[in-house]
Motif scaffolding. Sequence first.
Motif: not given
Lengths: 316, 549
Positions: B159-170
């Motif tokens: 499992e990976i949990i991402a912050n908004d910056a990480a989600i945008d970075w995808m």
Amino acid sequence: MNGRIPIILISGYLGAGKTTLINHLLAADHGRRIAVLVNDFGAINIDAALISDQTENTISLTNGCVCCSITDDLGTALDALTLREELPDLVVLEASGVAEPSRLARHAGNWPGFELDAIITLLDAETVQLRAVNKFVGQLVKSQIEAADLLVLTKADLVSNETCEKLAGWIETLAPGVSVIMAEAGKVAPELIVGLPARSNLSQTMKEEPHEDNFSTSHWTPPGPIRKDNLIRKLEELPSSIHRVKGFFVDADTGEAVLLQRVGSRFSFEDAPTKAEVGFVMISAGSPDELERGMKILSSIVDVSPLHGPSVVHFN
Amino acid sequence: MSEITVFTARKIRTMNPSMPEASAVAVRDGQIIEVGTLQTMKPWLDAHPHRIDESFVDHVLMPGFIDPHLHPSLGAVLLSCHFITAMEWKLPDRTCAPVRSHEAYLARLKEIDEGIEDPAEPLITWGYHKIWHGAVDREAINAVSSTRPIFVWQRSFHEIIANDAAIDWMGLDRAELERHPQIELDSGRFFETGLSIAVKAMNLYLFEPDRFKNGLELVKKAVHYGGHTTIGEMAYPLLDDSAEWNFLGEAIERDDVPFRMQIIPRGALRGVWDGEIEDEVARVESYASRGSHRLIFGNGVKLFTDGGFFAELMQMQEPGFIDGHHGEWLMAPEMFEALARAFWNAGKRIHVHCTGDLGVELALDTLEMLQFERPRVNHRFTIEHFGVSTPEQVRRIADLGALVSANVYYVHELGEAYWQHSIGYERASQMARLGTLARHNVTTALHSDFTMAPALPLNSAWVAVNRIAESGAVIGPEERIDLDAAMRAITIDAAYVIGMEHEVGSIRAGKKADFTVLEADPWETPVENLKDIPIWGTVFEGQPFPIAK
């Protein structure tokens, strides 16, 4: 239309005929740009005259289809398809013989830019029942049957009619209501596998029936808008030999054009382009009687739907 | 010929039952000349120039530790991440102190964030565990940083949990993520098939060449740090033979590298399980002529039956999993059988990845069939991992002459979790049933499958003798083994499993002069403290390599 590329997952244990089916599908004249993703690239066998280009991991065909090897990672292979000059109309994904199709379908069908159209499981008529009680693969073979939207019984010509009937009964207990197509080796009419073109003029495809490949299509133009809940009720009543239903109609509640797609027992509604011509098409490999019965069920919807508007609607 | 060097030590634990203890070992040109005392080896010393090296008079020498199954490339990826773990992790470049509360977790994450200069550099942290760290979600990580992409990678990798910056970075359309049944954008969770979407983005960063190369240097240090002098790369290649072979040569075949690596090729290349059998045999045979001083292609080959143990994709016999899900086969059973037959008939030593008891069953049924068709003795068919098994299977393993290489760390990390959430107490408490193996005299090695377990042989041995689970409780006490067996499993028996027992694994005349230099004697240490014995360093082919402090 959401712009996602539909994926048809071809599942089935070793020897079920996946490669034969794919070879047949690639070379067939179906008028669609299909991208096929396979595990065993070496087994792909296509008439050289149909090949326009070939690299280490890709074969391009003159009919616009392409066959690619899933060398390592499915996501990478799907991403590569989205970078092609001409996007495929649909993807046919060959599952490995030991793949749990529902898990693979979740993976591929939710990959950005793609969506699941159908899971089609191939069963070797000669061996499937033995495999289903094998201590190592029995559970897997049953999972492959249970996950399917359509089942294809391959090598049906190699077993007796009686065996075939018994098989069908046994399959019914595992996958109640799911269509079963009988096929010689892996040769199945491409329309049964990939359906009819999503954006083509429906009236063209309605002209021809029955077809030489032992399947038939039938069409119906609804006289007016239809309520989705009524339609769903009718879809659930259809005989299992109706493999695919596709139709454009006007939603009586919203007045919007809607595209219905039904594969096996699964169906989806999507916003349709406003220029769509209303009409439904059914594809069946069953007896013509059953197809007719299916049409009657579907067209009986007008009895429960308020009638208004012209019999043929064009949207502008 | 060079001068003889005699290492004297407080004690030498030779792992050679014919002379279990000694106080001196004479070494020349990387080879052991004689083991005993200064007095007993006098004829050699009188006859040849020599010097006495007393650096280890306060230390205990053991044969160089052997891990027959780890994966340097996977290790390289993990070691370049930031660790925040509930358990202490001793790594060559850092010791990660245990972090055991929600607040402490977020504080540590903040600290790491503030320590990275470039505000745009992604932060990937590994080790998060809900039981210890509470619910760490998107909002909580947003509070740590709203600008830096932060990925929280769960301890078991699933499992990976991402912050908004990480989600945008995808760089993906949020609608594409929102519709995914195994992505929860609200909490920032990516799991099971949704995980691969997050991993795809992370890989761009993790496999960036300089970063990866740096990760591999850390793996080399980790191998040394654990006290190893021999390891097995148990499934080669990971992706691409020619690139990997060049890279490994560059990284490992160097005078400053204190270990050798036996490379065990995959019997079928990843992704193309349906290839021609003869081609696979020819490919494996073709590796044999390669090799260098530290990189050795032996006679082994690796095959696979069922799925990953941490991923709960092992194939289980009835009654299966509590939640009713099913495991998976990594290759079709028929394909496994056909490959095993081809390699068996080619005289290969076959290593089979088996995690669940149905996976073990397939390996044993196949071995039994092969023994019937074409009997072999001393074949060293080895069950690798050995997560869940039955007592009856152990008896068959013994009867069929097979060996086991076990990842016993499963018991510590997963024993209680799988009791509660996967397969129940009876089977979870008996995973890696080493006690039964010992009672049937099955030669058994311990491995880390690094990064599945820490690459620390003393830690693996500690789990094997204590079976202390995550909470500190002992589970499956009947399956504990004694200290002698555990220490054999990281030395001479590990050597036997990879066919190197004539060269390494014990301290006797004629073998490689590989030693692990310990600050305390395992036999004089309470077994609960086995993992805490400090390692001074190693001697690799006669040359001392202290661990940098």
